[in-house]
Design a protein around this motif. Structure first.
Motif, PDB file in Angstrom:
ATOM      1  N   SER A   2       0.853  -1.185   0.000  1.00 23.33           N
ATOM      2  CA  SER A   2       0.000   0.000   0.000  1.00 23.33           C
ATOM      3  C   SER A   2       0.886   1.231   0.000  1.00 23.33           C
ATOM      4  CB  SER A   2      -0.942  -0.003   1.198  1.00 23.33           C
ATOM      5  OG  SER A   2      -0.211   0.101   2.396  1.00 23.33           O
ATOM      6  N   PHE A   3       0.331   2.310  -0.530  1.00 24.21           N
ATOM      7  CA  PHE A   3       1.056   3.567  -0.658  1.00 24.21           C
ATOM      8  C   PHE A   3       0.211   4.685  -0.065  1.00 24.21           C
ATOM      9  CE2 PHE A   3       1.489   7.586  -2.867  1.00 24.21           C
ATOM     10  CZ  PHE A   3       2.842   7.835  -2.763  1.00 24.21           C
ATOM     11  N   SER A   4       0.893   5.607   0.620  1.00 29.07           N
ATOM     12  CA  SER A   4       0.222   6.804   1.122  1.00 29.07           C
ATOM     13  C   SER A   4       1.183   7.979   1.026  1.00 29.07           C
ATOM     14  CB  SER A   4      -0.244   6.609   2.563  1.00 29.07           C
ATOM     15  OG  SER A   4       0.855   6.383   3.419  1.00 29.07           O
ATOM     16  N   THR A   5       0.614   9.169   1.067  1.00 31.71           N
ATOM     17  CA  THR A   5       1.413  10.387   1.080  1.00 31.71           C
ATOM     18  C   THR A   5       0.732  11.406   1.973  1.00 31.71           C
ATOM     19  OG1 THR A   5       2.565  12.035  -0.285  1.00 31.71           O
ATOM     20  CG2 THR A   5       0.332  11.428  -0.976  1.00 31.71           C
ATOM     21  N   HIS A   6       1.511  12.375   2.426  1.00 28.33           N
ATOM     22  CA  HIS A   6       1.021  13.447   3.294  1.00 28.33           C
ATOM     23  C   HIS A   6       1.744  14.712   2.866  1.00 28.33           C
ATOM     24  CE1 HIS A   6       0.396  14.974   7.687  1.00 28.33           C
ATOM     25  NE2 HIS A   6      -0.482  15.504   6.855  1.00 28.33           N
ATOM     26  N   VAL A   7       1.006  15.725   2.437  1.00 32.78           N
ATOM     27  CA  VAL A   7       1.605  16.984   2.002  1.00 32.78           C
ATOM     28  C   VAL A   7       1.359  18.032   3.067  1.00 32.78           C
ATOM     29  CG1 VAL A   7       1.738  18.716   0.184  1.00 32.78           C
ATOM     30  CG2 VAL A   7       1.150  16.355  -0.403  1.00 32.78           C
ATOM     31  N   LEU A   8       2.459  18.641   3.531  1.00 36.29           N
ATOM     32  CA  LEU A   8       2.386  19.692   4.538  1.00 36.29           C
ATOM     33  C   LEU A   8       2.877  21.005   3.947  1.00 36.29           C
ATOM     34  CD1 LEU A   8       3.804  17.670   7.537  1.00 36.29           C
ATOM     35  CD2 LEU A   8       1.424  18.320   7.147  1.00 36.29           C
ATOM     36  N   ASP A   9       2.143  22.066   4.189  1.00 36.88           N
ATOM     37  CA  ASP A   9       2.500  23.407   3.726  1.00 36.88           C
ATOM     38  C   ASP A   9       3.382  24.058   4.784  1.00 36.88           C
ATOM     39  OD1 ASP A   9       2.502  26.198   3.184  1.00 36.88           O
ATOM     40  OD2 ASP A   9       0.577  26.020   2.128  1.00 36.88           O
ATOM     41  N   ALA A  10       4.663  24.234   4.472  1.00 37.25           N
ATOM     42  CA  ALA A  10       5.617  24.781   5.441  1.00 37.25           C
ATOM     43  C   ALA A  10       5.397  26.272   5.692  1.00 37.25           C
ATOM     44  CB  ALA A  10       7.045  24.542   4.967  1.00 37.25           C
ATOM     45  N   VAL A  11       4.717  26.965   4.793  1.00 36.39           N
ATOM     46  CA  VAL A  11       4.441  28.392   4.967  1.00 36.39           C
ATOM     47  C   VAL A  11       3.351  28.601   6.020  1.00 36.39           C
ATOM     48  CG1 VAL A  11       3.610  30.496   3.843  1.00 36.39           C
ATOM     49  CG2 VAL A  11       5.176  28.973   2.638  1.00 36.39           C
ATOM     50  N   ARG A  40      -3.704  14.336   3.103  1.00 41.09           N
ATOM     51  CA  ARG A  40      -3.323  12.932   2.918  1.00 41.09           C
ATOM     52  C   ARG A  40      -4.038  12.259   1.750  1.00 41.09           C
ATOM     53  NH1 ARG A  40      -0.626  10.944   7.466  1.00 41.09           N
ATOM     54  NH2 ARG A  40      -0.736  12.341   9.244  1.00 41.09           N
ATOM     55  N   ILE A  41      -3.336  11.288   1.195  1.00 37.25           N
ATOM     56  CA  ILE A  41      -3.906  10.303   0.279  1.00 37.25           C
ATOM     57  C   ILE A  41      -3.417   8.961   0.781  1.00 37.25           C
ATOM     58  CG2 ILE A  41      -3.752   9.315  -2.040  1.00 37.25           C
ATOM     59  CD1 ILE A  41      -3.674  12.093  -3.161  1.00 37.25           C
ATOM     60  N   LYS A  42      -4.310   7.993   0.851  1.00 34.26           N
ATOM     61  CA  LYS A  42      -3.900   6.659   1.312  1.00 34.26           C
ATOM     62  C   LYS A  42      -4.703   5.599   0.586  1.00 34.26           C
ATOM     63  CE  LYS A  42      -6.694   7.592   5.350  1.00 34.26           C
ATOM     64  NZ  LYS A  42      -6.682   7.819   6.765  1.00 34.26           N
ATOM     65  N   GLY A  43      -4.200   4.367   0.669  1.00 30.72           N
ATOM     66  CA  GLY A  43      -4.929   3.248   0.120  1.00 30.72           C
ATOM     67  C   GLY A  43      -4.630   2.902  -1.315  1.00 30.72           C
ATOM     68  N   TRP A  44      -3.644   3.534  -1.920  1.00 29.21           N
ATOM     69  CA  TRP A  44      -3.280   3.172  -3.289  1.00 29.21           C
ATOM     70  C   TRP A  44      -2.436   1.905  -3.253  1.00 29.21           C
ATOM     71  CZ3 TRP A  44      -1.625   8.576  -5.590  1.00 29.21           C
ATOM     72  CH2 TRP A  44      -2.765   9.350  -5.756  1.00 29.21           C
ATOM     73  N   ASN A  45      -2.554   1.036  -4.268  1.00 28.25           N
ATOM     74  CA  ASN A  45      -1.858  -0.249  -4.317  1.00 28.25           C
ATOM     75  C   ASN A  45      -1.157  -0.433  -5.657  1.00 28.25           C
ATOM     76  OD1 ASN A  45      -2.774  -1.385  -1.705  1.00 28.25           O
ATOM     77  ND2 ASN A  45      -4.763  -1.090  -2.640  1.00 28.25           N
ATOM     78  N   PRO A  46       0.021   0.169  -5.824  1.00 30.36           N
ATOM     79  CA  PRO A  46       0.673   0.136  -7.136  1.00 30.36           C
ATOM     80  C   PRO A  46       1.471  -1.116  -7.468  1.00 30.36           C
ATOM     81  CG  PRO A  46       1.919   1.497  -5.644  1.00 30.36           C
ATOM     82  CD  PRO A  46       0.674   1.066  -4.902  1.00 30.36           C
ATOM     83  N   GLY A  47       1.892  -1.922  -6.497  1.00 26.75           N
ATOM     84  CA  GLY A  47       2.701  -3.101  -6.785  1.00 26.75           C
ATOM     85  C   GLY A  47       4.195  -2.814  -6.766  1.00 26.75           C
ATOM     86  N   ALA A  48       4.997  -3.831  -7.068  1.00 28.73           N
ATOM     87  CA  ALA A  48       6.456  -3.735  -6.996  1.00 28.73           C
ATOM     88  C   ALA A  48       7.021  -2.983  -8.193  1.00 28.73           C
ATOM     89  CB  ALA A  48       7.065  -5.126  -6.930  1.00 28.73           C
ATOM     90  N   GLY A  49       8.240  -2.463  -8.023  1.00 26.72           N
ATOM     91  CA  GLY A  49       8.953  -1.805  -9.115  1.00 26.72           C
ATOM     92  C   GLY A  49       9.256  -0.351  -8.821  1.00 26.72           C
ATOM     93  N   ILE A  50       9.670   0.349  -9.864  1.00 27.19           N
ATOM     94  CA  ILE A  50      10.007   1.770  -9.758  1.00 27.19           C
ATOM     95  C   ILE A  50       8.760   2.590 -10.054  1.00 27.19           C
ATOM     96  CG2 ILE A  50      11.409   3.646 -10.685  1.00 27.19           C
ATOM     97  CD1 ILE A  50      13.568   1.533 -11.287  1.00 27.19           C
TER      98      ILE A  50
END
Length: 99
Positions: A2-11, A40-50
């Protein structure tokens, strides 16, 4: 995997809500969406690799030196969770492998 990301605004010191994000693998789009109210974005399932995760920072930050942030990473163990946070400001950004 599974893949997730979190974007924070430093300003503002707040989550970056509404940032368009795209996840790519072997030149194709695996998933796309916008960050939620917590950045946030969560729950993506891209699989192995680059993979590449592409953030449309120009639409979020109107006066930015980086209109797009692209982070390329390798998934070596599909059973693991991969978290790629982005700390964002108009003239700088940083990332790391989160947990």
């Amino acid at each position: 995997m599974s893949f997730s990301t979190h974007v924070l605004d430093a300003v503002t010191g707040r989550p970056a809500a509404g940032v368009q994000v795209r996840l790519e693998h072997q030149g194709g789009v695996v998933a796309e969406g916008r960050t939620d109210e917590d950045g946030r974005i969560k729950g993506w399932n891209p699989g192995a690799g680059i993979h590449r995760v592409v953030f449309d920072t120009g639409a979020y930050l109107k006066d930015t030196f980086y209109p797009e942030v692209v982070i390329t990473f390798t998934v070596t163990d599909p059973a693991e969770h991969y978290h790629v946070p982005l700390l964002l400001s108009p003239f700088a950004y940083s990332t790391y492998r989160g947990s």
